[in-house]
Design a protein around this motif. Structure first.
Motif, PDB file in Angstrom:
ATOM      1  N   PRO A 121       3.924  -2.555  -9.660  1.00  0.00           N
ATOM      2  CA  PRO A 121       3.166  -1.440  -9.905  1.00  0.00           C
ATOM      3  C   PRO A 121       1.618  -1.556 -10.025  1.00  0.00           C
ATOM      4  CG  PRO A 121       3.992  -2.386 -12.008  1.00  0.00           C
ATOM      5  CD  PRO A 121       4.503  -3.233 -10.552  1.00  0.00           C
ATOM      6  N   ASN A 122       1.128  -2.738 -10.079  1.00  0.00           N
ATOM      7  CA  ASN A 122      -0.314  -3.071 -10.068  1.00  0.00           C
ATOM      8  C   ASN A 122      -1.043  -3.483  -8.854  1.00  0.00           C
ATOM      9  OD1 ASN A 122      -0.341  -2.184 -12.768  1.00  0.00           O
ATOM     10  ND2 ASN A 122       0.511  -4.309 -13.407  1.00  0.00           N
ATOM     11  N   LEU A 123      -0.451  -3.071  -7.829  1.00  0.00           N
ATOM     12  CA  LEU A 123      -1.047  -3.560  -6.215  1.00  0.00           C
ATOM     13  C   LEU A 123      -2.343  -2.739  -6.231  1.00  0.00           C
ATOM     14  CD1 LEU A 123       1.970  -3.756  -4.118  1.00  0.00           C
ATOM     15  CD2 LEU A 123       0.649  -5.728  -4.749  1.00  0.00           C
ATOM     16  N   SER A 124      -3.237  -3.626  -5.787  1.00  0.00           N
ATOM     17  CA  SER A 124      -4.578  -3.080  -5.626  1.00  0.00           C
ATOM     18  C   SER A 124      -4.764  -3.043  -3.947  1.00  0.00           C
ATOM     19  CB  SER A 124      -5.882  -3.705  -6.320  1.00  0.00           C
ATOM     20  OG  SER A 124      -5.908  -5.097  -6.041  1.00  0.00           O
ATOM     21  N   TYR A 125      -4.249  -3.908  -3.282  1.00  0.00           N
ATOM     22  CA  TYR A 125      -4.632  -4.185  -2.044  1.00  0.00           C
ATOM     23  C   TYR A 125      -3.484  -4.577  -1.237  1.00  0.00           C
ATOM     24  CZ  TYR A 125      -5.954  -6.197   2.516  1.00  0.00           C
ATOM     25  OH  TYR A 125      -6.183  -6.448   3.981  1.00  0.00           O
ATOM     26  N   ILE A 126      -2.936  -3.837   0.005  1.00  0.00           N
ATOM     27  CA  ILE A 126      -1.902  -3.997   0.626  1.00  0.00           C
ATOM     28  C   ILE A 126      -2.189  -4.046   2.289  1.00  0.00           C
ATOM     29  CG2 ILE A 126       0.113  -3.289   1.723  1.00  0.00           C
ATOM     30  CD1 ILE A 126       0.775  -1.547  -0.697  1.00  0.00           C
ATOM     31  N   GLY A 127      -2.021  -5.336   2.782  1.00  0.00           N
ATOM     32  CA  GLY A 127      -2.416  -5.373   4.318  1.00  0.00           C
ATOM     33  C   GLY A 127      -1.359  -5.979   5.084  1.00  0.00           C
ATOM     34  N   ILE A 128      -0.969  -5.101   6.168  1.00  0.00           N
ATOM     35  CA  ILE A 128       0.304  -5.538   7.140  1.00  0.00           C
ATOM     36  C   ILE A 128      -0.403  -5.396   8.423  1.00  0.00           C
ATOM     37  CG2 ILE A 128       2.592  -4.659   7.663  1.00  0.00           C
ATOM     38  CD1 ILE A 128       2.930  -3.116   5.183  1.00  0.00           C
ATOM     39  N   PHE A 129      -0.115  -6.638   9.125  1.00  0.00           N
ATOM     40  CA  PHE A 129      -0.769  -6.928  10.374  1.00  0.00           C
ATOM     41  C   PHE A 129       0.217  -7.341  11.404  1.00  0.00           C
ATOM     42  CE2 PHE A 129      -3.373  -7.744   6.915  1.00  0.00           C
ATOM     43  CZ  PHE A 129      -4.634  -7.184   7.006  1.00  0.00           C
ATOM     44  N   LEU A 166      -3.238  -1.176   7.843  1.00  0.00           N
ATOM     45  CA  LEU A 166      -2.157  -0.999   8.547  1.00  0.00           C
ATOM     46  C   LEU A 166      -2.755  -1.427   9.966  1.00  0.00           C
ATOM     47  CD1 LEU A 166      -0.131   1.888   7.078  1.00  0.00           C
ATOM     48  CD2 LEU A 166       0.001  -0.334   6.578  1.00  0.00           C
ATOM     49  N   PHE A 167      -2.363  -2.405  10.632  1.00  0.00           N
ATOM     50  CA  PHE A 167      -2.940  -2.939  11.871  1.00  0.00           C
ATOM     51  C   PHE A 167      -1.782  -3.266  12.707  1.00  0.00           C
ATOM     52  CE2 PHE A 167      -5.025  -5.795  14.641  1.00  0.00           C
ATOM     53  CZ  PHE A 167      -6.246  -5.441  14.777  1.00  0.00           C
ATOM     54  N   MET A 185      -7.801   4.768  -4.944  1.00  0.00           N
ATOM     55  CA  MET A 185      -7.821   4.772  -3.446  1.00  0.00           C
ATOM     56  C   MET A 185      -9.118   4.737  -3.075  1.00  0.00           C
ATOM     57  SD  MET A 185      -5.919   3.359  -0.719  1.00  0.00           S
ATOM     58  CE  MET A 185      -4.123   4.049  -0.784  1.00  0.00           C
ATOM     59  N   LYS A 186      -9.638   3.633  -2.250  1.00  0.00           N
ATOM     60  CA  LYS A 186     -11.095   3.708  -1.676  1.00  0.00           C
ATOM     61  C   LYS A 186     -10.967   3.705  -0.009  1.00  0.00           C
ATOM     62  CE  LYS A 186     -13.024   1.561  -5.750  1.00  0.00           C
ATOM     63  NZ  LYS A 186     -13.678   0.094  -6.165  1.00  0.00           N
ATOM     64  N   LEU A 187      -9.944   2.966   0.436  1.00  0.00           N
ATOM     65  CA  LEU A 187     -10.062   2.795   1.873  1.00  0.00           C
ATOM     66  C   LEU A 187      -8.464   2.869   2.456  1.00  0.00           C
ATOM     67  CD1 LEU A 187     -11.650   2.078   4.627  1.00  0.00           C
ATOM     68  CD2 LEU A 187     -11.322  -0.354   3.894  1.00  0.00           C
ATOM     69  N   ILE A 188      -8.288   3.814   3.525  1.00  0.00           N
ATOM     70  CA  ILE A 188      -7.019   3.582   4.146  1.00  0.00           C
ATOM     71  C   ILE A 188      -7.565   3.192   5.671  1.00  0.00           C
ATOM     72  CG2 ILE A 188      -5.260   4.789   5.082  1.00  0.00           C
ATOM     73  CD1 ILE A 188      -5.077   6.520   2.464  1.00  0.00           C
ATOM     74  N   HIS A 189      -7.022   2.101   6.149  1.00  0.00           N
ATOM     75  CA  HIS A 189      -7.654   1.563   7.365  1.00  0.00           C
ATOM     76  C   HIS A 189      -6.211   1.580   8.475  1.00  0.00           C
ATOM     77  CE1 HIS A 189      -9.860  -0.995  10.290  1.00  0.00           C
ATOM     78  NE2 HIS A 189      -8.814  -1.101  10.765  1.00  0.00           N
ATOM     79  N   ILE A 190      -6.514   2.470   9.302  1.00  0.00           N
ATOM     80  CA  ILE A 190      -5.131   2.634  10.284  1.00  0.00           C
ATOM     81  C   ILE A 190      -5.502   2.253  11.819  1.00  0.00           C
ATOM     82  CG2 ILE A 190      -3.134   3.920  11.163  1.00  0.00           C
ATOM     83  CD1 ILE A 190      -3.081   3.770   8.248  1.00  0.00           C
TER      84      ILE A 190
END
Length: 247
Positions: A121-129, A166-167, A185-190
Protein backbone atom coordinates in the motif's frame (compact mmCIF):
# COMPACT_ATOMS: atom_id res chain seq x y z
CA UNK A 1 26.10 -17.36 -2.47
CA UNK A 2 26.70 -20.02 0.20
CA UNK A 3 30.08 -18.51 1.03
CA UNK A 4 28.57 -15.02 1.21
CA UNK A 5 25.77 -16.19 3.50
CA UNK A 6 28.27 -17.80 5.85
CA UNK A 7 30.30 -14.58 5.97
CA UNK A 8 27.20 -12.46 6.60
CA UNK A 9 26.14 -14.75 9.44
CA UNK A 10 29.30 -13.73 11.24
CA UNK A 11 28.32 -10.05 11.28
CA UNK A 12 26.75 -9.80 14.71
CA UNK A 13 25.82 -6.12 14.41
CA UNK A 14 24.42 -6.11 10.88
CA UNK A 15 21.77 -3.38 10.63
CA UNK A 16 21.20 -2.76 6.90
CA UNK A 17 21.61 -5.14 3.98
CA UNK A 18 21.10 -4.76 0.22
CA UNK A 19 21.80 -7.87 -1.82
CA UNK A 20 21.36 -9.47 -5.27
CA UNK A 21 20.24 -13.11 -5.31
CA UNK A 22 20.27 -15.54 -8.22
CA UNK A 23 17.98 -18.55 -8.11
CA UNK A 24 15.22 -19.85 -5.86
CA UNK A 25 17.46 -22.14 -3.82
CA UNK A 26 19.70 -19.22 -2.87
CA UNK A 27 16.67 -17.15 -1.89
CA UNK A 28 15.26 -19.94 0.28
CA UNK A 29 18.62 -20.31 1.99
CA UNK A 30 18.83 -16.56 2.51
CA UNK A 31 15.32 -16.31 3.96
CA UNK A 32 16.00 -19.10 6.44
CA UNK A 33 18.06 -16.68 8.55
CA UNK A 34 16.08 -14.27 10.69
CA UNK A 35 18.93 -11.73 10.73
CA UNK A 36 18.76 -11.32 6.95
CA UNK A 37 14.96 -11.06 6.92
CA UNK A 38 15.12 -8.29 9.50
CA UNK A 39 18.00 -6.27 8.01
CA UNK A 40 17.45 -6.39 4.26
CA UNK A 41 16.25 -3.11 2.78
CA UNK A 42 16.88 -3.84 -0.92
CA UNK A 43 16.60 -7.16 -2.72
CA UNK A 44 17.38 -7.96 -6.36
CA UNK A 45 16.13 -11.30 -7.68
CA UNK A 46 17.75 -12.19 -11.00
CA UNK A 47 17.78 -15.08 -13.46
CA UNK A 48 15.21 -17.13 -11.55
CA UNK A 49 14.41 -20.36 -13.37
CA UNK A 50 11.02 -20.87 -11.72
CA UNK A 51 7.80 -20.50 -13.72
CA UNK A 52 5.74 -19.39 -10.72
CA UNK A 53 7.05 -17.24 -7.87
CA UNK A 54 5.07 -16.89 -4.65
CA UNK A 55 5.72 -13.33 -3.51
CA UNK A 56 4.40 -14.11 -0.03
CA UNK A 57 7.66 -15.91 0.70
CA UNK A 58 8.98 -12.36 1.22
CA UNK A 59 6.21 -11.22 3.56
CA UNK A 60 8.34 -11.46 6.71
CA UNK A 61 11.08 -9.15 5.44
CA UNK A 62 10.31 -6.44 7.95
CA UNK A 63 12.33 -3.60 6.44
CA UNK A 64 12.24 -4.33 2.72
CA UNK A 65 12.01 -1.04 0.83
CA UNK A 66 13.19 -1.91 -2.69
CA UNK A 67 12.45 -5.06 -4.67
CA UNK A 68 13.71 -5.79 -8.18
CA UNK A 69 13.14 -8.69 -10.57
CA UNK A 70 15.79 -8.85 -13.28
CA UNK A 71 15.92 -11.12 -16.35
CA UNK A 72 13.61 -13.77 -14.90
CA UNK A 73 12.86 -15.15 -18.35
CA UNK A 74 11.10 -18.33 -17.19
CA UNK A 75 8.79 -16.62 -14.69
CA UNK A 76 5.20 -16.62 -15.96
CA UNK A 77 3.43 -15.59 -12.78
CA UNK A 78 4.02 -13.86 -9.47
CA UNK A 79 1.31 -15.36 -7.31
CA UNK A 80 -0.10 -14.60 -3.88
CA UNK A 81 -0.50 -17.89 -2.06
CA UNK A 82 -0.68 -18.08 1.71
CA UNK A 83 2.20 -19.95 3.27
CA UNK A 84 0.26 -20.65 6.47
CA UNK A 85 -3.04 -22.47 6.94
CA UNK A 86 -4.79 -19.86 9.03
CA UNK A 87 -7.07 -17.21 7.55
CA UNK A 88 -6.31 -13.59 8.40
CA UNK A 89 -8.99 -11.83 10.38
CA UNK A 90 -10.56 -8.86 8.61
CA UNK A 91 -10.32 -6.89 11.87
CA UNK A 92 -6.57 -7.17 12.36
CA UNK A 93 -5.02 -7.71 8.93
CA UNK A 94 -2.06 -5.50 8.12
CA UNK A 95 -0.22 -5.76 4.83
CA UNK A 96 3.11 -7.55 5.18
CA UNK A 97 4.63 -5.21 2.59
CA UNK A 98 4.09 -1.96 4.48
CA UNK A 99 7.72 -0.85 4.08
CA UNK A 100 7.98 -1.61 0.36
CA UNK A 101 8.21 1.67 -1.55
CA UNK A 102 10.03 0.83 -4.80
CA UNK A 103 9.47 -2.00 -7.28
CA UNK A 104 11.34 -2.45 -10.56
CA UNK A 105 10.84 -5.22 -13.11
CA UNK A 106 13.35 -5.66 -15.93
CA UNK A 107 13.13 -8.00 -18.93
CA UNK A 108 10.83 -10.60 -17.39
CA UNK A 109 9.38 -11.56 -20.74
CA UNK A 110 6.74 -14.09 -19.71
CA UNK A 111 5.03 -12.13 -16.94
CA UNK A 112 1.51 -11.00 -17.89
CA UNK A 113 0.51 -8.93 -14.86
CA UNK A 114 1.71 -7.44 -11.59
CA UNK A 115 -1.45 -7.90 -9.53
CA UNK A 116 0.52 -8.71 -6.38
CA UNK A 117 1.37 -4.99 -6.10
CA UNK A 118 -2.02 -4.55 -4.44
CA UNK A 119 -0.40 -5.98 -1.30
CA UNK A 120 2.05 -3.05 -1.08
CA UNK A 121 0.00 0.00 0.00
CA UNK A 122 2.94 2.40 0.39
CA UNK A 123 4.54 2.16 -3.04
CA UNK A 124 5.95 5.46 -4.27
CA UNK A 125 7.72 4.16 -7.40
CA UNK A 126 6.86 1.44 -9.92
CA UNK A 127 9.02 0.80 -12.98
CA UNK A 128 8.35 -1.99 -15.48
CA UNK A 129 10.78 -2.28 -18.37
CA UNK A 130 10.96 -4.52 -21.42
CA UNK A 131 8.42 -7.17 -20.40
CA UNK A 132 7.16 -8.34 -23.79
CA UNK A 133 4.05 -10.21 -22.62
CA UNK A 134 2.85 -7.84 -19.90
CA UNK A 135 -0.87 -7.25 -20.54
CA UNK A 136 -2.14 -5.74 -17.29
CA UNK A 137 -0.62 -4.12 -14.25
CA UNK A 138 -3.52 -5.09 -11.98
CA UNK A 139 -5.83 -7.85 -13.19
CA UNK A 140 -9.48 -7.56 -12.17
CA UNK A 141 -9.86 -11.32 -12.36
CA UNK A 142 -6.85 -12.02 -10.17
CA UNK A 143 -7.73 -9.35 -7.62
CA UNK A 144 -10.68 -11.46 -6.56
CA UNK A 145 -8.11 -13.90 -5.20
CA UNK A 146 -6.70 -11.23 -2.88
CA UNK A 147 -9.73 -11.58 -0.64
CA UNK A 148 -8.69 -15.17 -0.04
CA UNK A 149 -5.17 -14.07 0.83
CA UNK A 150 -5.89 -11.26 3.27
CA UNK A 151 -9.42 -12.09 4.41
CA UNK A 152 -10.90 -8.76 3.30
CA UNK A 153 -11.70 -7.03 0.03
CA UNK A 154 -8.65 -5.60 -1.67
CA UNK A 155 -7.78 -1.98 -0.83
CA UNK A 156 -7.68 0.97 -3.22
CA UNK A 157 -4.28 0.74 -4.96
CA UNK A 158 -1.53 3.29 -5.54
CA UNK A 159 -2.69 5.96 -3.08
CA UNK A 160 0.93 6.89 -2.32
CA UNK A 161 2.37 6.32 -5.78
CA UNK A 162 4.47 9.23 -7.06
CA UNK A 163 6.14 7.84 -10.18
CA UNK A 164 5.03 5.22 -12.71
CA UNK A 165 7.45 4.19 -15.49
CA UNK A 166 6.16 1.82 -18.18
CA UNK A 167 8.75 1.18 -20.89
CA UNK A 168 8.53 -1.10 -23.93
CA UNK A 169 5.51 -3.17 -22.92
CA UNK A 170 4.03 -3.79 -26.40
CA UNK A 171 1.10 -5.93 -25.19
CA UNK A 172 0.07 -3.77 -22.24
CA UNK A 173 -3.61 -2.88 -22.43
CA UNK A 174 -4.53 -1.86 -18.90
CA UNK A 175 -3.07 -0.36 -15.75
CA UNK A 176 -6.38 -0.64 -13.88
CA UNK A 177 -9.88 -1.02 -15.29
CA UNK A 178 -11.45 1.97 -13.48
CA UNK A 179 -10.38 5.50 -12.67
CA UNK A 180 -8.28 5.79 -9.52
CA UNK A 181 -7.37 8.63 -7.19
CA UNK A 182 -3.68 9.53 -7.37
CA UNK A 183 -3.27 12.08 -4.58
CA UNK A 184 0.56 11.97 -4.73
CA UNK A 185 1.30 11.16 -8.36
CA UNK A 186 3.92 13.42 -9.95
CA UNK A 187 5.03 11.55 -13.08
CA UNK A 188 3.55 8.96 -15.44
CA UNK A 189 6.07 7.98 -18.12
CA UNK A 190 4.82 5.81 -20.99
CA UNK A 191 6.99 4.65 -23.88
CA UNK A 192 6.68 1.70 -26.25
CA UNK A 193 3.23 0.72 -24.94
CA UNK A 194 1.29 0.93 -28.18
CA UNK A 195 -1.64 -1.15 -26.88
CA UNK A 196 -2.26 1.08 -23.86
CA UNK A 197 -5.11 3.33 -24.96
CA UNK A 198 -6.76 4.06 -21.62
CA UNK A 199 -5.36 5.52 -18.43
CA UNK A 200 -7.04 4.98 -15.02
CA UNK A 201 -7.91 8.66 -14.77
CA UNK A 202 -10.95 10.86 -14.45
CA UNK A 203 -11.21 14.59 -13.87
CA UNK A 204 -10.83 14.09 -10.10
CA UNK A 205 -7.91 11.63 -10.16
CA UNK A 206 -5.09 14.09 -9.54
CA UNK A 207 -6.80 17.24 -8.31
CA UNK A 208 -4.32 19.60 -6.72
CA UNK A 209 -1.33 17.70 -8.15
CA UNK A 210 1.28 19.00 -10.55
CA UNK A 211 1.14 15.79 -12.58
CA UNK A 212 3.30 15.27 -15.67
CA UNK A 213 2.44 12.60 -18.25
CA UNK A 214 5.34 11.81 -20.58
CA UNK A 215 4.91 9.92 -23.84
CA UNK A 216 5.10 10.21 -27.60
CA UNK A 217 2.73 12.55 -29.41
CA UNK A 218 1.55 9.61 -31.49
CA UNK A 219 0.57 7.62 -28.38
CA UNK A 220 -1.07 10.63 -26.70
CA UNK A 221 -3.25 11.28 -29.73
CA UNK A 222 -4.69 7.76 -29.46
CA UNK A 223 -5.51 7.85 -25.74
CA UNK A 224 -9.21 7.20 -25.11
CA UNK A 225 -10.66 9.34 -22.33
CA UNK A 226 -13.57 8.70 -19.99
CA UNK A 227 -15.11 12.00 -21.09
CA UNK A 228 -14.15 15.43 -22.40
CA UNK A 229 -13.79 16.84 -18.89
CA UNK A 230 -11.07 14.29 -18.15
CA UNK A 231 -9.32 14.95 -21.44
CA UNK A 232 -9.27 18.71 -20.86
CA UNK A 233 -8.15 18.24 -17.25
CA UNK A 234 -5.00 16.40 -18.33
CA UNK A 235 -4.10 18.26 -21.52
CA UNK A 236 -1.77 20.61 -19.58
CA UNK A 237 -0.08 17.58 -17.96
CA UNK A 238 1.27 16.12 -21.19
CA UNK A 239 4.96 16.46 -21.99
CA UNK A 240 5.97 14.97 -25.37
CA UNK A 241 9.06 12.82 -25.65
CA UNK A 242 10.29 14.50 -28.80
CA UNK A 243 13.49 12.49 -29.06
CA UNK A 244 11.66 9.15 -29.32
CA UNK A 245 9.93 7.63 -32.31
CA UNK A 246 6.19 6.99 -32.00
CA UNK A 247 5.29 4.18 -29.61
Amino acid sequence: MEKLIEELKGLQHLNILSIPIKGMSSLERFLSFNLFRCCTQALELSDFGVKVFNVLCLENMEHLETLEFLNCGSMKEIKMEKLHPWVFSSTNYTSRFQTLSTVRIFECNKLRDMTWLILAPNLSYIGIFGCKKMEEILSERKLDAVTGVIGISYPKPFLKLETLHLFRLPKLKSIYWNALPFPRMKLIHIFGCRGLKKLPLNSDSAKGNLLTIEGSKHWWARVEWENEATQYAFLPSFKPLASFKPA
